[in-house]
Design a protein around this motif. Structure first.
Motif, short mmCIF file in Angstrom:
data_model
loop_
_atom_site.label_atom_id
_atom_site.label_comp_id
_atom_site.label_asym_id
_atom_site.label_seq_id
_atom_site.Cartn_x
_atom_site.Cartn_y
_atom_site.Cartn_z
N UNK A 1 -47.23 -53.64 19.96
CA UNK A 1 -46.05 -53.94 20.79
C UNK A 1 -44.53 -53.45 20.00
N UNK A 2 -43.66 -53.25 20.65
CA UNK A 2 -42.37 -52.94 19.90
C UNK A 2 -42.36 -51.70 19.11
N UNK A 3 -42.87 -50.70 19.40
CA UNK A 3 -42.93 -49.59 18.58
C UNK A 3 -41.46 -48.73 18.57
N UNK A 4 -40.73 -49.01 19.74
CA UNK A 4 -39.68 -48.44 19.92
C UNK A 4 -38.57 -49.28 19.17
N UNK A 5 -38.68 -50.51 19.10
CA UNK A 5 -37.77 -51.43 18.07
C UNK A 5 -38.17 -50.94 16.46
N UNK A 6 -39.46 -50.48 16.23
CA UNK A 6 -39.66 -50.16 14.63
C UNK A 6 -39.02 -48.88 14.52
N UNK A 7 -38.97 -47.89 15.48
CA UNK A 7 -38.28 -46.63 15.13
C UNK A 7 -36.83 -46.71 15.16
N UNK A 8 -36.25 -47.66 16.12
CA UNK A 8 -34.72 -47.98 15.94
C UNK A 8 -34.41 -48.49 14.49
N UNK A 9 -35.10 -49.70 14.22
CA UNK A 9 -34.82 -50.29 12.99
C UNK A 9 -35.09 -49.47 11.68
N UNK A 10 -36.02 -48.69 11.70
CA UNK A 10 -36.61 -47.70 10.75
C UNK A 10 -35.11 -46.91 10.24
N UNK A 11 -34.93 -46.44 11.47
CA UNK A 11 -33.51 -45.47 11.10
C UNK A 11 -32.34 -46.10 10.83
N UNK A 12 -31.99 -47.26 11.55
CA UNK A 12 -30.82 -48.03 11.12
C UNK A 12 -30.80 -48.64 9.88
N UNK A 13 -32.19 -49.12 9.44
CA UNK A 13 -31.94 -49.94 7.92
C UNK A 13 -32.64 -48.98 6.87
N UNK A 14 -33.15 -47.86 7.43
CA UNK A 14 -33.39 -46.82 6.45
C UNK A 14 -34.94 -47.33 5.55
N UNK A 15 -35.73 -47.58 6.55
CA UNK A 15 -37.15 -47.87 5.78
C UNK A 15 -37.73 -46.65 4.85
N UNK A 16 -37.83 -46.90 3.71
CA UNK A 16 -38.45 -45.83 2.77
C UNK A 16 -39.82 -45.24 3.46
N UNK A 17 -40.10 -43.85 3.21
CA UNK A 17 -41.22 -43.33 3.48
C UNK A 17 -42.61 -44.18 3.20
N UNK A 18 -42.34 -44.60 1.87
CA UNK A 18 -43.42 -45.44 1.25
C UNK A 18 -43.84 -46.58 2.00
N UNK A 19 -42.75 -47.38 2.48
CA UNK A 19 -42.82 -48.52 3.43
C UNK A 19 -43.60 -48.20 4.87
N UNK A 20 -43.11 -47.00 5.34
CA UNK A 20 -43.68 -46.57 6.59
C UNK A 20 -45.35 -46.27 6.62
N UNK A 21 -45.44 -45.63 5.38
CA UNK A 21 -46.91 -45.24 5.07
C UNK A 21 -47.56 -46.75 5.01
N UNK A 22 -47.27 -47.60 4.12
CA UNK A 22 -47.86 -48.76 4.13
C UNK A 22 -48.12 -49.79 5.35
#
Length: 175
Positions: A119-140
């Motif tokens: 669930x919530x893949x769209x929310x993840x993409x939105x917050x990833x951009x808004x809050x600047x999730x680092x690439x390392x966090x995205x991979x983890x």
């Protein structure tokens, strides 16, 4: 890291990556606590959202937190079986205030027959951009989604056949 004591009543605080509070669960009973693992339970407790709204949970829940994985698992006992809600999140920390973690939006809902839905893949993409999730966090996080799916399919840890029932029986001794 400090750990709560078995039998203690604690709060659970969920945060977002930017440090803002996301959700607070009150009156949660500690069933097991070690440096790496905390298992808690609650039933009909108040949950307060970041906007101040609150609601009461509808059923007993057993919650599994581990310091070595980037997810937590809530097993909800309903009349037709156990439903799981899995939050992709940071590992937990505990201080005198509460058990705390960062919610990273992605969730997996698991049904009593062990089928599941991401669930919530769209929310993840939105917050990833808004809050600047680092690439390392995205991979983890993506690695841990795969690990979580493996646990579900293998019925490992909190998904094992007797896990929720065993901990719910323990919870009843505290009520």
């Amino acid at each position: 890291m400090k750990i709560p004591m078995e039998g203690d009543t604690i709060q659970i605080h969920s945060y977002k990556h930017d440090g803002h509070i996301h959700r607070i669960w009150e009156d949660t009973t500690v069933l097991k606590a070690t440096q790496n693992l905390v298992i808690v339970a609650n039933d009909r407790v108040r949950v307060t959202e970041s906007d101040g709204r609150s609601w009461i949970t509808r059923e007993p829940a057993i919650c599994y937190f581990h310091s070595q994985v980037w997810f937590n698992v809530i097993g909800m006992l309903r009349e037709d079986g156990v439903y799981y809600y899995c939050n992709v999140s940071s590992p937990f920390v505990y201080d005198d205030e509460a058990l705390k973690y960062i919610d990273y939006d992605l969730d997996i809902k698991v049904y009593p027959d062990m089928t599941f839905q991401l669930l919530d893949e769209d929310e993840y993409e939105k917050h990833s951009k808004e809050m600047g999730y680092p690439k390392e966090i995205d991979a983890i996080l993506k690695k841990n989604v795969n690990q979580l799916i493996f646990w579900i399919r293998q019925q490992k840890g909190p998904f094992s056949a007797d896990f929720i029932d065993m901990w719910y029986e323990r919870y009843l001794t505290y009520r």
